[in-house]
Design an enzyme around this catalytic site. Structure first.
Site, short mmCIF file in Angstrom:
data_model
loop_
_atom_site.label_atom_id
_atom_site.label_comp_id
_atom_site.label_asym_id
_atom_site.label_seq_id
_atom_site.Cartn_x
_atom_site.Cartn_y
_atom_site.Cartn_z
N HIS A 35 -9.25 -35.34 14.39
CA HIS A 35 -8.26 -36.46 14.90
C HIS A 35 -7.12 -35.63 15.47
O HIS A 35 -6.12 -36.21 15.84
CB HIS A 35 -7.65 -37.45 13.88
CG HIS A 35 -8.81 -38.11 13.20
ND1 HIS A 35 -8.83 -39.48 13.69
CD2 HIS A 35 -9.60 -37.88 12.09
CE1 HIS A 35 -9.87 -39.88 13.30
NE2 HIS A 35 -10.17 -38.97 12.22
N GLY A 75 -5.45 -2.52 4.43
CA GLY A 75 -4.99 -3.69 3.44
C GLY A 75 -5.44 -5.15 3.70
O GLY A 75 -5.42 -5.75 2.89
N ARG A 76 -6.17 -5.30 4.92
CA ARG A 76 -6.72 -6.66 5.18
C ARG A 76 -7.99 -6.48 4.33
O ARG A 76 -8.74 -7.45 4.69
CB ARG A 76 -6.73 -7.13 6.57
CG ARG A 76 -7.40 -5.98 7.48
CD ARG A 76 -7.35 -6.20 8.88
NE ARG A 76 -7.76 -5.16 9.86
CZ ARG A 76 -6.92 -4.10 10.18
NH1 ARG A 76 -6.10 -3.76 9.67
NH2 ARG A 76 -7.55 -3.13 10.90
N GLU A 108 9.72 -5.86 4.37
CA GLU A 108 9.85 -7.29 3.61
C GLU A 108 9.58 -7.65 2.29
O GLU A 108 10.24 -8.18 1.66
CB GLU A 108 9.00 -8.00 4.52
CG GLU A 108 9.28 -8.19 6.17
CD GLU A 108 8.22 -7.20 6.99
OE1 GLU A 108 8.08 -7.20 7.92
OE2 GLU A 108 7.91 -6.02 6.24
N GLU A 165 -6.43 -8.46 13.98
CA GLU A 165 -5.82 -7.15 13.58
C GLU A 165 -6.87 -6.17 13.64
O GLU A 165 -6.70 -4.90 14.15
CB GLU A 165 -5.03 -7.43 12.05
CG GLU A 165 -4.29 -6.00 12.11
CD GLU A 165 -3.41 -6.16 10.83
OE1 GLU A 165 -2.32 -6.68 10.96
OE2 GLU A 165 -3.70 -5.78 9.62
N LYS A 184 0.69 -1.14 0.21
CA LYS A 184 0.08 0.10 -0.04
C LYS A 184 0.84 1.32 0.06
O LYS A 184 0.75 2.25 -0.75
CB LYS A 184 -1.00 0.16 1.05
CG LYS A 184 -1.84 1.26 1.16
CD LYS A 184 -2.87 1.10 2.39
CE LYS A 184 -3.83 2.51 2.31
NZ LYS A 184 -4.85 2.21 3.37
N LYS A 235 8.25 -3.92 14.75
CA LYS A 235 8.80 -3.73 13.43
C LYS A 235 9.83 -2.38 13.75
O LYS A 235 11.01 -2.36 13.18
CB LYS A 235 7.66 -3.10 12.39
CG LYS A 235 7.16 -4.47 11.84
CD LYS A 235 5.85 -4.08 11.06
CE LYS A 235 6.14 -3.30 9.82
NZ LYS A 235 4.99 -3.04 9.17
#
Length: 508
Positions: A371, A254-255, A201, A340, A195, A482
């Protein structure tokens, strides 16, 4: 863009007393007392059936939550969201992911449509080999810039045969090496999704991908880069030509961004018709959420159940199990969306929240999870509301028994959680029962239903935030770690003795 005080006004007004005082009526008794319970707590939207009847919502609880919603001005906040008002008050922004699918302020819808047209034009050019032969798409992003597109492609793109798409988010070099191991660098385009176009990263992974291209003789690696960003100037500064920049609005978080240019890898992998159907399905859910009475409103009912268990029954987690391999990434996607968004400890005006916010979202894929973790769900001491997702139309061509057993297991697990089984002679084989679940059943898994499903989860998250009086649209909690990592990398951070020792051991 008009600012609204609705979020700030409402944070002190809702009274949770009626919620906290609700009686604990067992699920069996709720069914026995209301012959119409299944019908009143089920709804169908955009090819999806929602069954909330195995939650502890009942007439008294629904009355209490609708009263709470009125006190919190949920209707006003919902209208503010769709009208493009500033609802992200800490950052002074509107929140306009719904405009990407045609539901929002007119000018925002028009801008989103123009950005979509630009994306389609670039995809047409790629398909016409304007960038040369393309067989592979390397999509680099992180968080919402990766989770959404990866979910879409994994769920819907297994048989598309259009392009080989790899999505890389982890800064661990092993992830990038694995993604490009089978790629021809001369037939690869790189989509860099950020964005702000400053994400450490993402840009490091992108630089390494360019180096890989150079090492294999690609003459102009930057000529094969497409930028997906709300900061076009930053992308140009980084080296991407303006013609290969796909912008999206600053008001798209973003999400919540898979509907925008961030959805480029899905649009090129699945085809434009599929991407449009995804948007259309989400728009159907938008209209349902905006226009339907709360007691029949799927996102509102889901949020009411979530809040009942966190606020009244003090449940700390919520489990999501996809009984369809194609939805295996949904729990991971929901972790970011829900935690978030609503993992906050202060209200929208900065006051202590003073109560639980988002539950911890976790889950897996049925029948594998049966299981592994269902022992705790059936007989453990934790109360864990469970969500089952299934698809009526199978996604495979094998014998019908595969899909029948898959769905039968999902339905039986919900029934067993509710019913339980007494065993006075052998307590180790006793099941307490009265454990809640929701079932979400899609007619088929296609772009329309998946779009509607994701929009359902977005609006569910929004309702919970509105009733709690928190801001679902900032995420300052991700910044401190960060910031300290950047300082440590520069050698400018004093750490505690443990962290200092770890850095010394790793780097000398």
């Amino acid at each position: 863009m008009r600012c609204t005080a609705k979020w700030r006004q409402a944070v002190t007004t809702p009274d949770w007393t009626a919620i906290e005082a609700l009686p604990h009526t067992p699920l069996k008794d709720l069914f026995a007392a209301d012959a119409n319970r299944l019908a009143s707590l089920s709804t169908d939207v955009a090819g999806i059936h929602f069954d909330f009847s195995k939650t502890h919502l009942g007439p008294q609880a629904l009355d209490a939550f609708t009263a709470l919603a009125k006190a919190a001005d949920l209707a006003g906040k919902r209208e503010a969201l769709f009208s493009g008002e500033v609802v992200n008050v800490t950052e002074g922004r509107a929140v306009e992911h719904t405009a990407e699918r045609g539901e929002g302020a007119d000018e925002s819808v028009a801008r989103a449509a123009a950005f979509h047209a630009r994306m389609r034009g670039l995809i047409d050019a790629i398909e016409g080999e304007a960038l040369g032969p393309v067989a592979h798409v390397l999509h680099i992003g992180i968080g919402g810039s990766a989770l959404g597109p990866e979910l879409l492609i994994d769920a819907l793109g297994r048989e598309s045969g259009r392009y080989d798409v790899a999505i890389v988010s982890n800064i661990d070099g092993c992830a990038l090496e694995e993604a490009i191991a089978s790629f021809d660098p001369h037939a690869t385009i790189i989509a860099v999704a950020s964005k702000t176009f400053t994400t450490t990263e993402t840009l490091l992974n992108a630089q390494s991908a360019l180096d890989w291209m150079r090492e294999h003789g690609v003459e102009d690696p930057y000529g094969r880069v497409i930028a997906l960003t709300a900061a076009p100037d930053k992308a140009i500064e980084w080296g991407v030509d303006e013609t290969r920049i796909l912008p999206f609005g600053e008001s798209v978080g973003g999400r919540y961004s898979l509907w925008s240019s961030i959805g480029f890898p899905a649009a090129i992998a699945l085809g434009w018709d599929a991407f449009e159907a995804l948007l259309d399905g989400a728009a159907e859910m938008d209209r349902h959420f905006r226009l339907t009475d709360l007691k029949s409103n799927a996102p509102a009912l889901a949020a009411f159940a979530d809040l009942y268990y966190t606020q009244h029954r003090h449940a700390e987690t919520r489990a999501v199990f996809a009984y369809d391999e194609r939805l295996r990434l949904l729990p991971s996607y929901l972790q970011q969306l829900e935690m978030e968004s609503n993992g906050k400890s202060v209200t929208a005006d900065g006051q202590p929240l003073g109560r639980a916010s988002a539950p911890i979202t976790w889950g897996g894929v049925g029948t594998d999870a049966q299981h592994a973790v269902f022992q705790l769900l059936h007989q453990g001491t934790h109360l864990v509301p469970v969500e089952f997702l299934g698809v009526i139309e199978p996604g495979d061509m094998l014998a019908e028994d595969h899909h029948r057993q898959l769905l039968i297991n999902a339905f039986a697990q919900g029934a067993a959680l509710m019913a339980g089984r007494a065993n006075a002679d052998d307590p180790a084989r006793a099941y307490p029962g009265d454990r809640p679940s929701t079932t979400i059943l899609l007619d088929e898994l296609d772009p329309r239903t998946l779009g509607a499903l994701i929009a359902f989860y977005e609006h569910r998250t929004f309702v919970s935030a509105a009733l709690l009086g928190i801001n679902a649209f900032d995420q300052f909690g991700v910044e401190l770690g960060k910031e300290m990592a950047r300082a440590a990398d520069r050698g400018g951070q004093d750490f505690d003795p443990s962290t200092t020792d770890l850095i010394r051991r790793a780097f000398g």
